[in-house]
Design an enzyme around this catalytic site. Structure first.
Site, mmCIF file in Angstrom:
data_model
loop_
_atom_site.group_PDB
_atom_site.id
_atom_site.type_symbol
_atom_site.label_atom_id
_atom_site.label_comp_id
_atom_site.label_asym_id
_atom_site.label_seq_id
_atom_site.Cartn_x
_atom_site.Cartn_y
_atom_site.Cartn_z
ATOM 1 N N LYS A 164 5.708 0.079 12.934
ATOM 2 C CA LYS A 164 5.215 0.979 11.552
ATOM 3 C C LYS A 164 4.570 1.923 11.997
ATOM 4 O O LYS A 164 4.387 3.031 11.480
ATOM 5 C CB LYS A 164 3.958 -0.256 10.735
ATOM 6 C CG LYS A 164 4.746 -1.260 10.194
ATOM 7 C CD LYS A 164 3.879 -2.230 9.929
ATOM 8 C CE LYS A 164 4.466 -3.779 9.422
ATOM 9 N NZ LYS A 164 3.408 -4.718 9.151
ATOM 10 N N ILE B 223 0.893 -1.185 0.027
ATOM 11 C CA ILE B 223 -0.162 -0.036 0.124
ATOM 12 C C ILE B 223 0.881 1.176 0.137
ATOM 13 O O ILE B 223 1.748 1.499 0.883
ATOM 14 C CB ILE B 223 -0.844 -0.331 1.247
ATOM 15 C CG1 ILE B 223 -1.726 -1.397 1.522
ATOM 16 C CG2 ILE B 223 -1.791 1.263 1.002
ATOM 17 C CD1 ILE B 223 -2.472 -1.499 2.790
#
Lengths: 432, 432
Positions: free
Chosen positions: A207, A138
């Site tokens: 992340k 993504i």
């Protein structure tokens, strides 16, 4: 600009091999888009002779990948070996110092050393790119850095670990227990043999720390992410949440309140009306809320060699096109560490589940503790013995300060009525 | 690079005013991200004295916006007046020819004249950017051009018109008729007084043609988009679809098969398991399927002054950062017009709904026509009189060639059994 961008690949596992496969398959199109070819010139990995399904004989083999930094035939080093420190960090640091751009999929390294590396890259005026480090295929790093760049983003959150989402969604679908689903996931290759990095939330926290820095312009601060994983989620929690109109998802959640940064990885109850409730399987999704854009969501495959290679090569195309801008959204030397927001001051609704002894007075003891800590109960269910042979009391609180919830549980600590640590999950709301 | 990027704003409607508001509110942060300030230096609109909620007195007022092109104090012209041709096109062309970058939210102009303008921009080495032209605040142009750049994208599709999605989702929620929901949407400001541009699919088709060019590297080809809108969707179609596990959504769908380009805007039956089925209200969402990334989805607000201004200013930040790359993913002079793929050759499942006379033999007549055209029926429901007083026959076909479906309907054309044109909608599948 028809000189090829010459890259060296360090690490030839599934992602490294995927990058070679991608460049072979889409190479002509990529040259057209990038304005020049992207050519692998050298490779390095632990084992030269492993079977990778791609032919590496056209490329120069380098035994010591640290040599890439000084190699005058290399413009850009792609680091795919992993690990926060050690050879990956040495390679990235050394390559940037030699004025080579670096592309990496290494979330641990960026979460721990991103600020140091970004400063070197910006001083040397080369690129450091890490699209593949967050949410696999993504393009959320570009989405936040470039797409949402006009916005003050006050909250960024999402489903950042595909293994956890697969496990939770599967438990939900089949009503199965965590251990059984984890075992199946391991057999199917969706979970590692040692799954703790994923299921205990560390991977998602890496992340999240990167997303927060990018969104808020604050220094990467992995050390201050509150982390809890999904090990203690019961099938009964999931069905209980479902009855209330929620799905359980492991979320990474970061918010900036004034100059205080809040970062947490935790299972949340997500309302069914929220787009994250519909993210199934190992899909990842990231939501950013901008003060002009409103809610943006980016969704796709969070892992896998194809999607990860797609993100790595998109970074290479950026570099081939000449985009060597700042590593995060703002220059690294302007990114300051924020104060850490105290979670105790936050207010919201919480789901609390107790595993209790099957004896009289338990409910009275629990509800008295809640009352004494000023936590008011919105709904409560005591279930009969579950498949797991447990008696559960689950409740959802009214809006409460988290500090009060913690205090109510402290009051119960050590009580013989409780057979395990209570499990607390927050309800995702627009206020979080 | 600490010189400000000096912009001229042509058009001060809600989006133009939103851009001023955004630059006022987020200006310091934007300067940090862009590496330099973005300053409005001149503005122009039809009516100087309209009440806009923003103060335009700090900016030079220009009566004739065509003068922006030659204004040596302007680096970049922001075109927000709209219309495929006329003043917008003159302004864009003239500004690019004067080596000024252009940012626009004008989907009609890019759909009709994007290739010509892109060639001028690339010849003059200035930027032409149009993030706001497709899907409002969602950074899908950057997502496809930069984020998915490593992939061969073979299919791009999505919910591209918020008004239609609002109407369909509301019909679904309340079981109401199209006309009533449209009227409410107009009263609430979600639909224009003259809504045909939205509800007949033209607006979505403009956006689709742009997405296709960007995704496939083919020339923008608005003229070959097959277009149908949502005017003829009945509440009964929606409930029928729901019973079969589908939601009805107006989709723009583009696919490249070898060198043949297929583009269609049409209401589709979207399986409930597909993420697009969960897009509610006026939200937009775009799906791109890359050969390495897999399915990517971008979702957010498709319209509104804030989201659109967010997209416009993101383009300005790109330009301030020095990104003047190609307008589409590949240079405009390498984008060729594709052959148009014939829809008759496509195969898939279709939903067909007939409004029929309440008399014997109708079903036999319809099913015979299907049989004679080789269209096999998977499920069929004849409903009693609906709230609208109609007798309906709805069916879903097995996989069929679209040509055969058309032929079956031709056989029925003029039959006294049918009280209206049959309505055909395709079922979204992985094969579309």
């Amino acid at each position: 600009m028809t000189q090829p961008l010459r890259i060296a690949l360090a690490g030839l596992g599934t992602v490294g091999s995927g990058v070679i496969r991608l460049l072979n398959e889409n190479g002509a199109m990529i040259a057209q888009r990038a304005g020049r070819p992207i050519s692998v010139v050298a490779v390095s990995a632990r084992n030269r002779n492993a079977d990778r399904g791609v032919d590496i004989s056209p490329y120069k083999w380098v035994d010591n990948m640290a040599d890439f930094g000084a190699d005058s035939e290399v413009d850009c080093v792609v680091e795919l070996i992993g690990g926060a420190d050690g050879p990956a960090l040495d390679l990235a640091r050394n390559s940037l110092q030699h004025r080579k751009s670096v592309v990496t999929a290494n979330k641990a390294m960026i979460a721990h050393h991103g600020m140091e590396l970004a400063k070197i890259a910006e001083n040397e005026n080369v690129a450091l790119k890490y699209e593949a480090a967050v949410a696999g295929g993504i393009p959320v790093i570009k989405g936040l850095r470039d797409g949402a760049s006009a916005n003050r983003v006050e909250r960024v959150y999402g489903i950042l670990n595909g293994t956890c989402n697969y496990i939770l969604a599967t438990m939900e679908k089949h009503g199965s227990a965590f251990d059984a689903v984890l075992k199946d996931a391991q057999d199917l290759g969706y979970a590692e043999a040692d799954p703790s990095f994923d299921i205990d939330g560390v991977d998602a926290a890496h992340k999240l720390a990167i997303l927060a820095a990018l969104s808020f312009g604050t220094a990467v601060d992995f050390g201050n992410v509150e982390i809890a994983g999904i090990r203690h989620v019961l099938a009964a929690d999931i069905s209980q949440a479902k009855a209330l109109g929620y799905r359980i998802r492991l979320l990474g959640m970061a918010r900036i309140d004034g100059d205080r940064l809040f970062q947490r990885v935790n299972p949340y109850l997500v309302p069914e009306s929220h787009p994250l409730a519909h993210i199934e399987g190992s899909t990842n999704a990231v939501v950013a809320e901008g003060n002009f854009s409103g809610r943006l969501m980016f969704q796709g495959a969070g892992a896998g060699d194809g999607p990860t290679a797609s993100a790595v090569v998109a970074d290479l195309i950026d570099i081939a096109r000449g985009d060597c801008g700042t590593v995060f959204a703002v220059p690294a030397d302007q990114m300051e560490k924020s104060e850490c927001a105290e979670s105790g001051n936050r207010t919201g609704k919480s789901y609390i589940r107790f595993i209790v002894a099957d004896k009289p007075g338990v409910l009275a003891e629990i509800t008295a503790a809640m009352r004494d800590a000023n936590v008011s109960i919105e709904s409560l269910i005591q279930t009969e013995k579950t498949d797991e042979g447990l008696v559960l009391i689950s409740m959802v609180t009214h809006q409460s300060r988290e500090r009060d919830v913690v205090q109510s549980l402290e009051k119960l600590s050590g009580s013989s009525s409780l057979q395990a640590e209570p499990m607390v999950m927050h309800l995702l709301s627009d206020e979080d």
